[in-house]
Write an enzyme that holds these catalytic residues in place. Structure first.
Site, PDB file in Angstrom:
ATOM      1  N   GLU A 103      51.911  24.082  37.992  1.00 20.45           N
ATOM      2  CA  GLU A 103      50.697  23.422  38.484  1.00 20.45           C
ATOM      3  C   GLU A 103      50.172  22.411  37.455  1.00 20.45           C
ATOM      4  O   GLU A 103      49.663  21.360  37.823  1.00 20.45           O
ATOM      5  CB  GLU A 103      49.631  24.480  38.795  1.00 20.45           C
ATOM      6  CG  GLU A 103      49.994  25.292  40.033  1.00 20.45           C
ATOM      7  CD  GLU A 103      49.268  26.617  40.134  1.00 20.45           C
ATOM      8  OE1 GLU A 103      49.578  27.541  39.352  1.00 20.45           O
ATOM      9  OE2 GLU A 103      48.383  26.744  40.996  1.00 20.45           O
ATOM     10  N   ARG A 158      43.443  42.199  45.971  1.00 17.70           N
ATOM     11  CA  ARG A 158      42.802  41.734  47.210  1.00 17.70           C
ATOM     12  C   ARG A 158      43.530  42.294  48.426  1.00 17.70           C
ATOM     13  O   ARG A 158      44.758  42.353  48.449  1.00 17.70           O
ATOM     14  CB  ARG A 158      42.813  40.208  47.293  1.00 17.70           C
ATOM     15  CG  ARG A 158      42.032  39.544  46.188  1.00 17.70           C
ATOM     16  CD  ARG A 158      41.969  38.032  46.440  1.00 17.70           C
ATOM     17  NE  ARG A 158      41.601  37.331  45.229  1.00 17.70           N
ATOM     18  CZ  ARG A 158      42.254  36.279  44.729  1.00 17.70           C
ATOM     19  NH1 ARG A 158      43.319  35.786  45.346  1.00 17.70           N
ATOM     20  NH2 ARG A 158      41.839  35.711  43.629  1.00 17.70           N
ATOM     21  N   ARG A 185      41.818  21.126  36.931  1.00 15.13           N
ATOM     22  CA  ARG A 185      42.080  21.906  38.142  1.00 15.13           C
ATOM     23  C   ARG A 185      40.737  22.316  38.735  1.00 15.13           C
ATOM     24  O   ARG A 185      39.902  22.906  38.049  1.00 15.13           O
ATOM     25  CB  ARG A 185      42.872  23.156  37.776  1.00 15.13           C
ATOM     26  CG  ARG A 185      43.153  24.002  38.985  1.00 15.13           C
ATOM     27  CD  ARG A 185      43.916  25.233  38.627  1.00 15.13           C
ATOM     28  NE  ARG A 185      44.229  25.963  39.850  1.00 15.13           N
ATOM     29  CZ  ARG A 185      44.872  27.103  39.863  1.00 15.13           C
ATOM     30  NH1 ARG A 185      45.280  27.645  38.734  1.00 15.13           N
ATOM     31  NH2 ARG A 185      45.114  27.701  41.001  1.00 15.13           N
ATOM     32  N   HIS A 207      46.036  27.473  46.187  1.00 14.28           N
ATOM     33  CA  HIS A 207      47.361  27.301  45.567  1.00 14.28           C
ATOM     34  C   HIS A 207      48.021  25.997  46.043  1.00 14.28           C
ATOM     35  O   HIS A 207      49.250  25.874  46.001  1.00 14.28           O
ATOM     36  CB  HIS A 207      48.327  28.456  45.911  1.00 14.28           C
ATOM     37  CG  HIS A 207      47.994  29.772  45.295  1.00 14.28           C
ATOM     38  ND1 HIS A 207      48.155  30.955  45.977  1.00 14.28           N
ATOM     39  CD2 HIS A 207      47.516  30.099  44.074  1.00 14.28           C
ATOM     40  CE1 HIS A 207      47.793  31.960  45.192  1.00 14.28           C
ATOM     41  NE2 HIS A 207      47.373  31.469  44.037  1.00 14.28           N
ATOM     42  N   ASN A 248      42.128  23.820  32.831  1.00 18.47           N
ATOM     43  CA  ASN A 248      41.849  24.745  33.937  1.00 18.47           C
ATOM     44  C   ASN A 248      40.739  25.687  33.468  1.00 18.47           C
ATOM     45  O   ASN A 248      40.991  26.632  32.722  1.00 18.47           O
ATOM     46  CB  ASN A 248      43.140  25.508  34.260  1.00 18.47           C
ATOM     47  CG  ASN A 248      42.965  26.495  35.401  1.00 18.47           C
ATOM     48  OD1 ASN A 248      41.868  26.650  35.942  1.00 18.47           O
ATOM     49  ND2 ASN A 248      44.039  27.175  35.764  1.00 18.47           N
TER      50      ASN A 248
END
Ligand code: ADP
Length: 399
Positions: free
Chosen positions: A385, A242, A92, A181, A7
């Site tokens: 993940e 965010r 990823r 996601h 990743n």
């Protein structure tokens, strides 16, 4: 087969090696500060207490991955005698635009498509590509698989993914909702079906991935039906830094008042808003919870706003899917934050959602959290993940 999962971020890189199909984690590690002074690799072989740490300048991703491969072959901390033992590499990839509906073998066409999505993922896609190209250089001929954060959401119907802007922007610039996601939502939805003993096609799920970045996903017939993140990961839930959903007219209003340009506003909404912006304390939920417990009103407000937003998405997705069989909590806060889970599930009897406070007194363990009477099941499922990427990689290279 040993599968290396990578990743790549712009200045960091996380990796794991898993044995497939046994799904056993063999080692994991992190490279920080790639391209900036103070680069460092930390490698952990599962079963060994002592970590392997390397401090050495790593000006680019190729150098960083070179050191990762050296660590994998280290006589004490390594997990292989030769790189031939690594069967494949899974990457990823943040943004696949509308070009990828599933994971795929990396070839020139795939790389071109990842490149074409750079305008949609300007920070991540270039780093993801650098990771792929570094592996090509260091392990020529090794099969590589690209796993996209956006792919799972490609099944959304147009009424869910279109923005009500002039249609030409969709045609000209592919401006629409993509969602992120996806690998996590797909992983936990499969686990949920196992836990419920049902076919994924026969259940309606609402998956709440609540971490520093947070998103929620409506899953119907085993497919994504709607999700809260949009063209970028800014839309939807309130996150660490965010803002999530706001009235878009607030942007020109604030920009004009503060003399900000678009880049300033973008940074403000992505890095200075959310839990941090409201509480003024931290982007980290634990810190905000502590401050709220100590009586900090703004910290309490931030937590209340977060919970309010999650609830409103759950209600909206239950309406969109005409019902829900199970709610899933995952990621850092979803897996560990029992107070937040309880607050989200409070006063949801109308929907048939009833949390059992005793069962909810748990962290990071796959289990049911609902009362026996609850019509809707509430599931805690730790996300993974990397395992999902390893599974896809193994499946694609062995098929
Ligand atoms: P990301 O991968 O997006 O960086 P994570 O999934 O690791 O985020 O989640 C990080 C968030 O989870 C942090 O805000 C952290 O405070 C929160 N978290 C972790 N443990 C707990 C806990 N015990 N209680 C409340 N929040 C927690």
């Amino acid at each position: 087969m040993k599968v290396l999962v990578i990743n790549c971020g712009s200045s960091s890189l996380k990796y794991q090696v898993l044995d497939m199909p046994s799904e056993k984690l063999i080692c994991k590690g992190l490279v920080e500060k790639i391209g900036i002074p103070g680069s460092m690799l930390t490698h952990t072989k599962i079963g060994l207490d002592e970590k392997f740490v390397l401090q050495s300048e790593m000006p680019d991703h190729t150098t960083a991955i070179g050191h990762v491969l050296d660590a994998l072959l280290d006589p004490e901390h390594g997990v292989a005698k030769s790189l031939d033992e690594i069967g494949a590499v899974g990457h990823r990839i943040l943004h696949g635009g509308d070009k990828f509906t599933a994971s795929c073998l990396v070839d020139e066409k795939c790389k071109d498509a990842i490149r074409a999505c750079i305008p949609l993922g300007p920070l991540h896609n270039p780093a993801n590509l650098m990771g792929i190209e570094a592996c090509e250089k260091l392990m020529p001929g090794k099969p590589q698989v690209a796993v996209f954060d956006t792919a799972f959401h490609q099944t959304m119907p147009p009424e869910a993914y279109m923005y009500a802007l002039p249609y030409e922007y969709y045609k000209k610039y592919a401006v629409r909702k993509y969602g992120f996601h996806g690998t996590s939502h797909r992983y936990v939805s499969q686990k949920a079906a196992e836990m419920l003993g049902k076919d994924l096609k026969d259940i309606k799920l609402i998956s709440c991935h609540l971490g520093n970045g947070a998103s929620i996903c409506a899953i119907k017939d085993g497919k994504c039906y709607d999700t809260s993140m949009g063209l970028t990961p800014l839309e939807g839930l309130i996150m660490g830094t965010r803002c999530g959903d706001i009235d878009p007219a607030a942007i020109p209003f604030i920009a004009e008042k503060e003399g900000m340009n678009f880049k300033d506003v973008d940074t403000m909404m992505n890095k200075k808003s959310g839990m941090l912006g409201i509480s003024g304390v931290s982007s980290d939920f634990r810190d905000v919870e502590t401050a709220a417990d100590e009586g900090n009103e703004r910290a309490k407000l931030a937590l209340d706003m977060f919970v309010h937003r999650v609830k409103s998405y759950i209600g909206s997705y239950a309406a969109e899917m005409d019902g829900v069989d199970a709610i899933i909590f995952t990621a850092g806060l979803g897996e560990n934050g029992k107070t937040t889970r309880a607050a989200i599930c409070k006063d949801m009897d109308f929907f048939g959602i009833e949390l059992d406070p005793e069962k909810n007194d748990v962290r990071g363990k796959q289990c049911f959290l609902n009362t026996d009477a609850s019509r809707v099941k509430i599931l805690l499922i730790p996300t993974n993940e990397e395992l999902m990427i390893a599974k896809d990689t193994y499946e694609i290279v062995t098929k």
